[in-house]
Design an enzyme around this catalytic site. Sequence first.
Site, PDB file in Angstrom:
ATOM      1  N   LYS A  19      99.004  10.515  99.024  1.00 45.50           N
ATOM      2  CA  LYS A  19      99.537  10.162  97.705  1.00 45.50           C
ATOM      3  C   LYS A  19      98.809  10.972  96.643  1.00 45.50           C
ATOM      4  O   LYS A  19      97.584  10.935  96.543  1.00 45.50           O
ATOM      5  CB  LYS A  19      99.327   8.671  97.439  1.00 45.50           C
ATOM      6  CG  LYS A  19      99.598   8.227  95.999  1.00 45.50           C
ATOM      7  CD  LYS A  19      99.143   6.793  95.744  1.00 45.50           C
ATOM      8  CE  LYS A  19      99.203   6.430  94.275  1.00 45.50           C
ATOM      9  NZ  LYS A  19      98.682   5.068  94.002  1.00 45.50           N
ATOM     10  N   ASP A  51      98.187   7.876  86.600  1.00 43.96           N
ATOM     11  CA  ASP A  51      99.076   6.726  86.740  1.00 43.96           C
ATOM     12  C   ASP A  51      98.910   5.788  85.551  1.00 43.96           C
ATOM     13  O   ASP A  51      97.976   4.998  85.494  1.00 43.96           O
ATOM     14  CB  ASP A  51      98.774   5.982  88.034  1.00 43.96           C
ATOM     15  CG  ASP A  51      99.677   4.769  88.211  1.00 43.96           C
ATOM     16  OD1 ASP A  51     100.755   4.732  87.581  1.00 43.96           O
ATOM     17  OD2 ASP A  51      99.311   3.862  88.984  1.00 43.96           O
ATOM     18  N   LYS A  81      99.756  -0.233  82.629  1.00 48.81           N
ATOM     19  CA  LYS A  81      98.467  -0.820  82.952  1.00 48.81           C
ATOM     20  C   LYS A  81      97.758  -1.270  81.667  1.00 48.81           C
ATOM     21  O   LYS A  81      98.072  -0.798  80.572  1.00 48.81           O
ATOM     22  CB  LYS A  81      97.585   0.196  83.678  1.00 48.81           C
ATOM     23  CG  LYS A  81      98.094   0.595  85.051  1.00 48.81           C
ATOM     24  CD  LYS A  81      97.176   1.615  85.694  1.00 48.81           C
ATOM     25  CE  LYS A  81      97.676   2.018  87.071  1.00 48.81           C
ATOM     26  NZ  LYS A  81      97.597   0.914  88.048  1.00 48.81           N
ATOM     27  N   ASP A 117      94.015   8.726  90.971  1.00 45.05           N
ATOM     28  CA  ASP A 117      95.033   8.102  91.828  1.00 45.05           C
ATOM     29  C   ASP A 117      95.665   9.106  92.785  1.00 45.05           C
ATOM     30  O   ASP A 117      96.684   8.811  93.396  1.00 45.05           O
ATOM     31  CB  ASP A 117      96.113   7.443  90.959  1.00 45.05           C
ATOM     32  CG  ASP A 117      96.758   6.259  91.646  1.00 45.05           C
ATOM     33  OD1 ASP A 117      96.186   5.753  92.627  1.00 45.05           O
ATOM     34  OD2 ASP A 117      97.843   5.836  91.208  1.00 45.05           O
ATOM     35  N   ASP A 154     104.625   0.253  88.393  1.00 45.69           N
ATOM     36  CA  ASP A 154     103.228   0.508  88.728  1.00 45.69           C
ATOM     37  C   ASP A 154     102.982   0.396  90.230  1.00 45.69           C
ATOM     38  O   ASP A 154     101.884   0.638  90.689  1.00 45.69           O
ATOM     39  CB  ASP A 154     102.315  -0.460  87.971  1.00 45.69           C
ATOM     40  CG  ASP A 154     100.853  -0.043  88.008  1.00 45.69           C
ATOM     41  OD1 ASP A 154     100.599   1.170  88.162  1.00 45.69           O
ATOM     42  OD2 ASP A 154      99.974  -0.917  87.902  1.00 45.69           O
ATOM     43  N   GLU A 162     104.018   2.507  92.324  1.00 47.34           N
ATOM     44  CA  GLU A 162     104.660   3.825  92.420  1.00 47.34           C
ATOM     45  C   GLU A 162     104.192   4.650  93.605  1.00 47.34           C
ATOM     46  O   GLU A 162     104.917   5.501  94.110  1.00 47.34           O
ATOM     47  CB  GLU A 162     104.424   4.606  91.117  1.00 47.34           C
ATOM     48  CG  GLU A 162     103.143   5.410  91.017  1.00 47.34           C
ATOM     49  CD  GLU A 162     101.863   4.590  91.148  1.00 47.34           C
ATOM     50  OE1 GLU A 162     100.861   5.126  91.644  1.00 47.34           O
ATOM     51  OE2 GLU A 162     101.860   3.396  90.780  1.00 47.34           O
ATOM     52  N   ARG A 200     103.708   3.926  96.702  1.00 49.62           N
ATOM     53  CA  ARG A 200     104.526   3.724  97.898  1.00 49.62           C
ATOM     54  C   ARG A 200     105.872   4.437  97.785  1.00 49.62           C
ATOM     55  O   ARG A 200     106.443   4.840  98.794  1.00 49.62           O
ATOM     56  CB  ARG A 200     104.695   2.228  98.160  1.00 49.62           C
ATOM     57  CG  ARG A 200     105.482   1.477  97.111  1.00 49.62           C
ATOM     58  CD  ARG A 200     105.206  -0.013  97.121  1.00 49.62           C
ATOM     59  NE  ARG A 200     103.862  -0.310  96.658  1.00 49.62           N
ATOM     60  CZ  ARG A 200     103.354  -1.549  96.566  1.00 49.62           C
ATOM     61  NH1 ARG A 200     104.104  -2.588  96.907  1.00 49.62           N
ATOM     62  NH2 ARG A 200     102.136  -1.739  96.131  1.00 49.62           N
TER      63      ARG A 200
END
Length: 496
Positions: A262, A267, A274, A285, A344, A346, A348
């Site tokens: 990933k 993010d 967030k 991230d 959020d 995201e 996956r």
Amino acid sequence: MSKRPSISFAKHAPIEGNTAILLVNAEGKVAAEAESIIGAAVLSRIINVSDFKGKLASGISTIAPADTQLDRLVLIGAGDPDKLKADDWLKIGGAALSKIAGVKNISVVLALPDTEITAEKVAEFALGMLLRSYSFNKYKTKKNKDGEKDYHSARITIHVADPQAAKKAFAQVEAVAEGVILARDLVNEPANMLGPIEFAEHVEELKKLDVKVEILSEKDLKKLGMGSLLGVAQGSSRPARLAVMQWNGGKSKDQPIAFVGKGVTFDSGGLSIKTAGGMEEMKGDMGGAAAVTGLIHALATRKAKVNVVGVIGIVENMINGEAQRPGDIVTSMSGQTIEVLNTDAEGRLVLADALYYCNDRFNPKFVINLATLTGAIMIALGLHHAGLFSNDDALADQLLEAGKTTGEKLWRMPLGPEYDKLLDTKNADMKNIGGRYGGAIIAAQFLQRFVGNTPWAHLDIAATAIGAPTNEYSQSWASGFGVRLLDRLVRDNFES
């Protein structure tokens, strides 16, 4: 890549230089090779007066006796050599380096009484020194202020029984060190300097190591039907990329093994934004993608005899008028539809398309993905284990063993149909969240829907890749977690 001290190996011999480092066991004893440098009586007095117990990775530094050619003497505790395990030799090496900041010439007498220190242990000690030397200060205009330690100009000679064997073993772990350092550098970069395009440019540097690299553009991803990955990226002015790395060190007919990462370079959470506290850490991230990149670098550098594929989905999750909305439905490359209830969740979505693409194109022997995926795994396991989810017991056991060997520890988490059904929704084939409880498990269940029957493991490294507790060989906010673990997995189980 960050600067490192130089390390060489030599036979035990009289030492002249700035500083000598000697090992002390849990009984307060040193090897005869160390006594020949200083003298048994003097060493015994130093140990007794300082009440030094030889505890693992402890250390003291003192002015060398006047009748020697040395300026400084450093004693490092090795604990009970018969009980050393996992990453203990890395810890000893890291502790040793921590005592010699600013010193130019260092000699290490790597010997203990009645103990054989193998070439592999010597290499691990040296690896600990290299990893401890890491710092990320490229954006500081005034360096070495406020007590900041500098190890980068040090010339370290490690005296051992068999320097040739040590040199050969070190060449392998030095390649791993380079991979870890690359991963740390990528994660530590600020998001304004490292977006998807810049990350892809770093990946292209692997061509110098004979890695085959392909960078898929936004146009390519649209043609492939990666609606899940592209949905995450659509709120950013910085276009998505998918990087494909192939190291072909095995036989041409050998089925490859695959690693997927990933790579969310920042993010914000998207419209499910967030909270402000800690959002700056979301530059990290992409820790999974960094680990995959570092791993491929390590394997290619040490010419690993295995065929490996690395695939990383690189996006930025931001907010503008084009951003994905909660309630949107996207179609993944697999053809499965996803109702995005939380923007959020995201990572996956990025991995869904990256995993399917990797599996469909390369038909790997197994696929392992890494991701800073959920805060839920941190609640479940704390900060010292990464979560392991797998549909294959043999692969899971190999990963757990590699974790024990390297100290990059994993804990296996459950999967099952009772969790999988929490992803059901009346509006699409699945939704991307599943309720308050078992968040890390539900995320893993989501990913499993995109790997078919291929042996697969998901490593949730949210707790261990960024902001993890420091130790003797990792003082960085970005740890590079996963590179050593997966290199060991490959080395022990899959090289021809």
